[in-house]
Design an enzyme around this catalytic site. Structure first.
Site, short mmCIF file in Angstrom:
data_model
loop_
_atom_site.label_atom_id
_atom_site.label_comp_id
_atom_site.label_asym_id
_atom_site.label_seq_id
_atom_site.Cartn_x
_atom_site.Cartn_y
_atom_site.Cartn_z
N THR A 135 0.82 -1.20 0.00
CA THR A 135 0.00 0.00 0.00
C THR A 135 0.86 1.26 0.00
OG1 THR A 135 -1.42 1.30 1.48
CG2 THR A 135 -0.09 -0.36 2.52
N ASP A 136 0.29 2.37 -0.44
CA ASP A 136 1.01 3.65 -0.38
C ASP A 136 1.13 4.15 1.06
OD1 ASP A 136 -1.66 4.34 0.05
OD2 ASP A 136 -1.72 5.89 -1.50
N GLU A 137 0.35 3.55 1.99
CA GLU A 137 0.34 4.06 3.37
C GLU A 137 1.68 3.86 4.07
OE1 GLU A 137 -3.32 3.35 5.48
OE2 GLU A 137 -4.44 3.13 3.61
N TYR A 177 -1.49 -0.58 11.04
CA TYR A 177 -1.68 -1.23 9.72
C TYR A 177 -0.49 -0.95 8.81
CZ TYR A 177 -3.20 -1.63 4.84
OH TYR A 177 -3.25 -1.92 3.49
N LYS A 181 2.45 -3.44 7.25
CA LYS A 181 2.68 -3.61 5.80
C LYS A 181 4.12 -3.24 5.46
CE LYS A 181 0.17 -4.65 2.95
NZ LYS A 181 -0.24 -5.98 2.40
P1 NAD Z 1 -9.60 -7.31 2.45
O1 NAD Z 1 -9.53 -7.04 3.91
O2 NAD Z 1 -10.83 -7.00 1.70
O3 NAD Z 1 -9.25 -8.85 2.17
C1 NAD Z 1 -8.23 -9.53 2.83
C2 NAD Z 1 -8.38 -11.02 2.55
O4 NAD Z 1 -7.29 -11.69 3.20
C3 NAD Z 1 -9.67 -11.63 3.09
O5 NAD Z 1 -10.25 -12.47 2.12
C4 NAD Z 1 -9.22 -12.40 4.31
O6 NAD Z 1 -10.03 -13.54 4.59
C5 NAD Z 1 -7.81 -12.81 3.91
N1 NAD Z 1 -6.95 -13.07 5.06
C6 NAD Z 1 -6.78 -12.27 6.16
N2 NAD Z 1 -5.94 -12.85 7.02
C7 NAD Z 1 -5.55 -14.03 6.46
C8 NAD Z 1 -4.67 -15.06 6.87
N3 NAD Z 1 -4.03 -15.01 8.05
N4 NAD Z 1 -4.48 -16.13 6.04
C9 NAD Z 1 -5.13 -16.19 4.85
N5 NAD Z 1 -5.99 -15.26 4.42
C10 NAD Z 1 -6.19 -14.17 5.21
O7 NAD Z 1 -8.34 -6.53 1.84
P2 NAD Z 1 -8.19 -5.74 0.45
O8 NAD Z 1 -8.69 -4.37 0.63
O9 NAD Z 1 -8.70 -6.58 -0.65
O10 NAD Z 1 -6.59 -5.65 0.36
C11 NAD Z 1 -5.85 -6.72 -0.22
C12 NAD Z 1 -4.36 -6.38 -0.17
O11 NAD Z 1 -4.12 -5.16 -0.87
C13 NAD Z 1 -3.84 -6.16 1.25
O12 NAD Z 1 -2.55 -6.72 1.31
C14 NAD Z 1 -3.80 -4.64 1.39
O13 NAD Z 1 -2.79 -4.26 2.29
C15 NAD Z 1 -3.46 -4.22 -0.03
N6 NAD Z 1 -3.96 -2.88 -0.44
C16 NAD Z 1 -5.26 -2.53 -0.24
C17 NAD Z 1 -5.71 -1.29 -0.67
C18 NAD Z 1 -7.16 -0.88 -0.52
O14 NAD Z 1 -7.50 0.26 -0.84
N7 NAD Z 1 -8.05 -1.75 -0.09
C19 NAD Z 1 -4.83 -0.41 -1.30
C20 NAD Z 1 -3.50 -0.80 -1.49
C21 NAD Z 1 -3.07 -2.06 -1.07
P1 TYD Z 2 -10.67 4.09 4.61
O1 TYD Z 2 -11.66 3.69 3.58
O2 TYD Z 2 -10.71 3.45 5.96
O3 TYD Z 2 -9.22 3.91 3.94
P2 TYD Z 2 -7.75 4.35 4.50
O4 TYD Z 2 -7.84 4.69 5.92
O5 TYD Z 2 -6.96 3.10 4.27
O6 TYD Z 2 -7.32 5.50 3.63
O7 TYD Z 2 -10.78 5.66 4.83
C1 TYD Z 2 -10.63 6.57 3.75
C2 TYD Z 2 -10.65 7.97 4.34
O8 TYD Z 2 -11.95 8.22 4.88
C3 TYD Z 2 -9.67 8.16 5.49
O9 TYD Z 2 -9.14 9.47 5.43
C4 TYD Z 2 -10.54 8.01 6.74
C5 TYD Z 2 -11.89 8.54 6.28
N1 TYD Z 2 -13.07 7.92 6.92
C6 TYD Z 2 -14.04 8.73 7.53
O10 TYD Z 2 -13.94 9.96 7.54
N2 TYD Z 2 -15.12 8.11 8.10
C7 TYD Z 2 -15.26 6.75 8.10
O11 TYD Z 2 -16.27 6.24 8.68
C8 TYD Z 2 -14.27 5.94 7.47
C9 TYD Z 2 -14.39 4.43 7.45
C10 TYD Z 2 -13.18 6.57 6.89
#
Ligand code: NAD
Ligand code: TYD
Length: 371
Positions: A135-137, A177, A181
């Site tokens: 992630t970019d975080e 988080y 990562k």
């Molecule tokens: P999500 O939370 O929707 O899904 C995570 C999945 O991982 C789930 O299906 C869960 O059951 C599985 N999982 C969790 N713990 C596990 C374990 N111990 N063993 C096996 N499976 C396990 O997450 P997402 O939003 O789809 O993100 C997927 C990946 O992309 C993550 O690595 C996250 O850090 C990265 N990412 C997410 C975003 C975003 O905006 N959502 C952006 C950049 C990177």
């Molecule tokens: P989120 O979807 O949790 O993604 P991330 O924290 O990984 O960026 O949140 C996106 C943005 O929205 C973040 O700045 C936090 C804000 N946010 C709220 O203001 N209210 C909410 O209830 C949630 C879930 C997020």
């Protein structure tokens, strides 16, 4: 049938993972796609209903921390590629329960790396790849030097600061988080540098689209607007996030898996920065229009609440390396992506209801065991 490749995708029942699994299963019938997922609260097999019977798809319920099980699976299935998405992914949960994040994201990634190394190393790493999704975080937070926005020549959309995260930006995570990562990213690179394992790491901006768990901003707020529930905006709503449609992320993963250079890092993003409050107003306007409510009728649902602890002010990805080196570009304009996304959640109330009630998990232990 002998498959050309046997690819393990971890976390394939989650939000982004399900889009990656779908893309690979459909686009590459010559590959065997093995989806390894623990089915935590974030894992939902309904996300993959349309491809669950595909001949080149196998689901395995397992925990990435289960070193013995994963090692055996890699050996038995002759896995030559791993696309690792499994993680705990929600910042607010990480603030309440950092240990779970360290366990899955750090130790789980290490367990997967070590299992792959011990299976691959003796026969040589030729044709193998460990692709880690991050992630970019991990880069921390950027300043909001231009709160009113400005338009540099390389961005079609307004930006809110003069700096961006590049592949060379130093890691500076602030939440449990992003710290977990960041740690996992370091382990992946260490496995390349120490053992010669072919690895690649990508750092992507915030994703949006269908099948996202409704604890994240966009699906949570669409559902709340529909049901006229309060919209809890953290702080003043001035935090900036850089949003990418999830299928564009999956396309980038496909390109990088096949054409990326080993040991490289690629940043993935669409130059699409939004202040939370502006984005929330777009969501309200879109839901109200589609549901035939008067324009802006639901703006009074906006409720400012206590800010998230350590809330990063601005994320903004510079993805020009990926575009330049591998020709990837986002395919969807944000307006189009948001319209599709809002329509999907409004049309899939049953999916949302199952997820919010927990019904989607009812049969998993009976069907797949509880590993
Ligand atoms: P999500 O939370 O929707 O899904 C995570 C999945 O991982 C789930 O299906 C869960 O059951 C599985 N999982 C969790 N713990 C596990 C374990 N111990 N063993 C096996 N499976 C396990 O997450 P997402 O939003 O789809 O993100 C997927 C990946 O992309 C993550 O690595 C996250 O850090 C990265 N990412 C997410 C975003 C975003 O905006 N959502 C952006 C950049 C990177
Ligand atoms: P989120 O979807 O949790 O993604 P991330 O924290 O990984 O960026 O949140 C996106 C943005 O929205 C973040 O700045 C936090 C804000 N946010 C709220 O203001 N209210 C909410 O209830 C949630 C879930 C997020």
């Amino acid at each position: 049938m002998a498959y050309k490749r046997n690819i393990m995708i971890t976390g394939g029942a989650g939000f982004i993972g399900s889009h990656v699994v779908r893309l690979f299963v459909k686009k590459y019938p010559q590959y065997h796609i093995i989806n390894l997922d623990k089915l935590t609260y974030a894992g939902n097999l309904a996300n993959l209903k349309d491809i669950e019977d595909a001949p080149n798809y196998t689901f395995v319920r397992a925990d990435i921390c289960d070193f013995d099980f994963v090692s055996k699976l890699i050996a038995e299935q002759n896995i030559d590629g791993i696309i690792h998405l499994a993680a705990e992914s929600h910042v607010d949960r990480s603030i309440k329960d950092p240990f779970t994040f360290a366990r899955t994201n750090v130790l789980g990634t290490l367990s997967l790396l070590q299992a792959a190394r011990l299976q691959w190393e003796p026969k040589g790493y030729e044709g193998k790849l460990f692709y880690h999704i991050s992630t970019d975080e991990v880069y921390g937070a950027l300043e909001l030097t231009h709160p009113e926005g400005m338009k540099p020549e390389f961005s079609a959309h307004e930006v809110y600061g003069d700096k961006f995260f590049t592949e060379d930006t130093a890691y500076n995570p602030h939440s449990p988080y992003s710290a977990s990562k960041a740690s996992s990213d370091h382990f992946v690179r260490a496995f390349h540098d120490t053992y010669g394992m072919p690895t690649v790491v990508t750092n992507c901006s915030n994703n949006y689209g269908p099948y996202q768990f409704p604890e994240k901003l966009i699906p949570l707020f669409i559902n709340n607007i529909r049901h006229r529930k309060p919209l809890p905006v953290y702080g003043k709503g001035e935090n900036v996030r850089d949003w990418l449609y999830v299928e564009d992320h999956a396309r980038a993963i496909d390109v990088i898996f096949h054409e990326g250079r080993v040991a490289e890092t690629y940043n993935i993003g669409g130059f699409n920065e939004w202040k939370n409050i502006d984005l929330i107003k777009v969501l309200i306007a879109t839901v109200d229009r589609i549901l035939g409510r008067p324009a802006g009728a639901d703006e009074d649902l906006i409720t400012y609440v206590t800010d998230r602890a350590g809330h990063d002010l601005r994320y903004a990805i510079d993805s020009r390396k990926l575009s330049r080196d591998l020709g990837w570009k986002p395919s969807l304009q944000f307006e189009e992506g948001i319209e599709k996304t809002v329509r999907w959640y409004l049309a899939n109330q049953e999916w949302l209801d199952n997820v919010t009630s927990g019904d989607y998990q009812k049969y998993y232990d009976a069907m797949y065991g509880n590993r």
